[in-house]
Design a protein around this motif. Sequence first.
Motif, PDB file in Angstrom:
ATOM      1  N   ASN A  73      35.615  45.284  47.247  1.00  0.00           N
ATOM      2  CA  ASN A  73      35.891  44.350  48.104  1.00  0.00           C
ATOM      3  C   ASN A  73      36.458  43.084  46.785  1.00  0.00           C
ATOM      4  OD1 ASN A  73      35.150  45.012  50.093  1.00  0.00           O
ATOM      5  ND2 ASN A  73      33.478  43.723  50.181  1.00  0.00           N
ATOM      6  N   VAL A  74      35.639  43.194  45.609  1.00  0.00           N
ATOM      7  CA  VAL A  74      36.139  42.559  44.818  1.00  0.00           C
ATOM      8  C   VAL A  74      37.861  42.993  43.618  1.00  0.00           C
ATOM      9  CG1 VAL A  74      36.351  41.304  41.859  1.00  0.00           C
ATOM     10  CG2 VAL A  74      34.669  41.225  44.043  1.00  0.00           C
ATOM     11  N   LEU A  75      38.114  44.192  43.762  1.00  0.00           N
ATOM     12  CA  LEU A  75      38.789  44.764  43.180  1.00  0.00           C
ATOM     13  C   LEU A  75      40.085  44.929  44.465  1.00  0.00           C
ATOM     14  CD1 LEU A  75      37.469  48.143  41.346  1.00  0.00           C
ATOM     15  CD2 LEU A  75      38.997  46.743  40.431  1.00  0.00           C
ATOM     16  N   MET A  76      39.368  45.117  45.710  1.00  0.00           N
ATOM     17  CA  MET A  76      41.126  45.407  46.750  1.00  0.00           C
ATOM     18  C   MET A  76      41.221  44.008  46.793  1.00  0.00           C
ATOM     19  SD  MET A  76      38.630  47.752  49.351  1.00  0.00           S
ATOM     20  CE  MET A  76      39.435  46.811  51.032  1.00  0.00           C
ATOM     21  N   ILE A  77      40.522  42.936  47.025  1.00  0.00           N
ATOM     22  CA  ILE A  77      41.294  41.703  46.685  1.00  0.00           C
ATOM     23  C   ILE A  77      41.711  41.199  45.401  1.00  0.00           C
ATOM     24  CG2 ILE A  77      40.495  39.249  46.455  1.00  0.00           C
ATOM     25  CD1 ILE A  77      38.449  40.157  48.301  1.00  0.00           C
ATOM     26  N   GLY A  78      41.476  41.650  44.707  1.00  0.00           N
ATOM     27  CA  GLY A  78      42.350  41.128  43.205  1.00  0.00           C
ATOM     28  C   GLY A  78      43.442  42.192  43.186  1.00  0.00           C
ATOM     29  N   GLY A  79      43.568  43.161  43.313  1.00  0.00           N
ATOM     30  CA  GLY A  79      44.876  44.631  44.057  1.00  0.00           C
ATOM     31  C   GLY A  79      46.148  43.628  45.162  1.00  0.00           C
ATOM     32  N   MET A  80      45.118  43.241  46.108  1.00  0.00           N
ATOM     33  CA  MET A  80      45.544  42.251  46.838  1.00  0.00           C
ATOM     34  C   MET A  80      46.797  41.199  46.268  1.00  0.00           C
ATOM     35  SD  MET A  80      43.872  42.126  51.128  1.00  0.00           S
ATOM     36  CE  MET A  80      42.962  43.813  50.907  1.00  0.00           C
ATOM     37  N   LEU A  81      45.772  40.375  45.221  1.00  0.00           N
ATOM     38  CA  LEU A  81      46.513  39.437  44.889  1.00  0.00           C
ATOM     39  C   LEU A  81      47.542  39.222  44.198  1.00  0.00           C
ATOM     40  CD1 LEU A  81      43.534  37.101  43.712  1.00  0.00           C
ATOM     41  CD2 LEU A  81      44.985  36.976  46.036  1.00  0.00           C
TER      42      LEU A  81
END
Length: 87
Positions: A73-81
């Motif tokens: 989830n951290v990677l996905m949210i960081g990617g979205m940002l």
Amino acid sequence: MSTLPQLDLFTVKAVTLVTVLVVSLSTLLACKINRPGAGMGHFAMGLLAICAGSVIVMSRLVIPGYAIMIAGNVLMIGGMLSVAHGI
């Protein structure tokens, strides 16, 4: 009258993951070959982070624990940002 086979959620997520991976690699290649536009690198790296996060989240089926879920989830949210920053 024939019926179409049903798609399960895992298949849809796997095909979406392959599509996002192809788009991110194409964008990264375009960034390296051509003169990169403003934010193109952030966009490509964000898509790659979303792909990595999706792979980690999908691996929850074989790797138990909360750490794998949080990391994905951290990677996905960081990617979205990063994608949003690149736009």
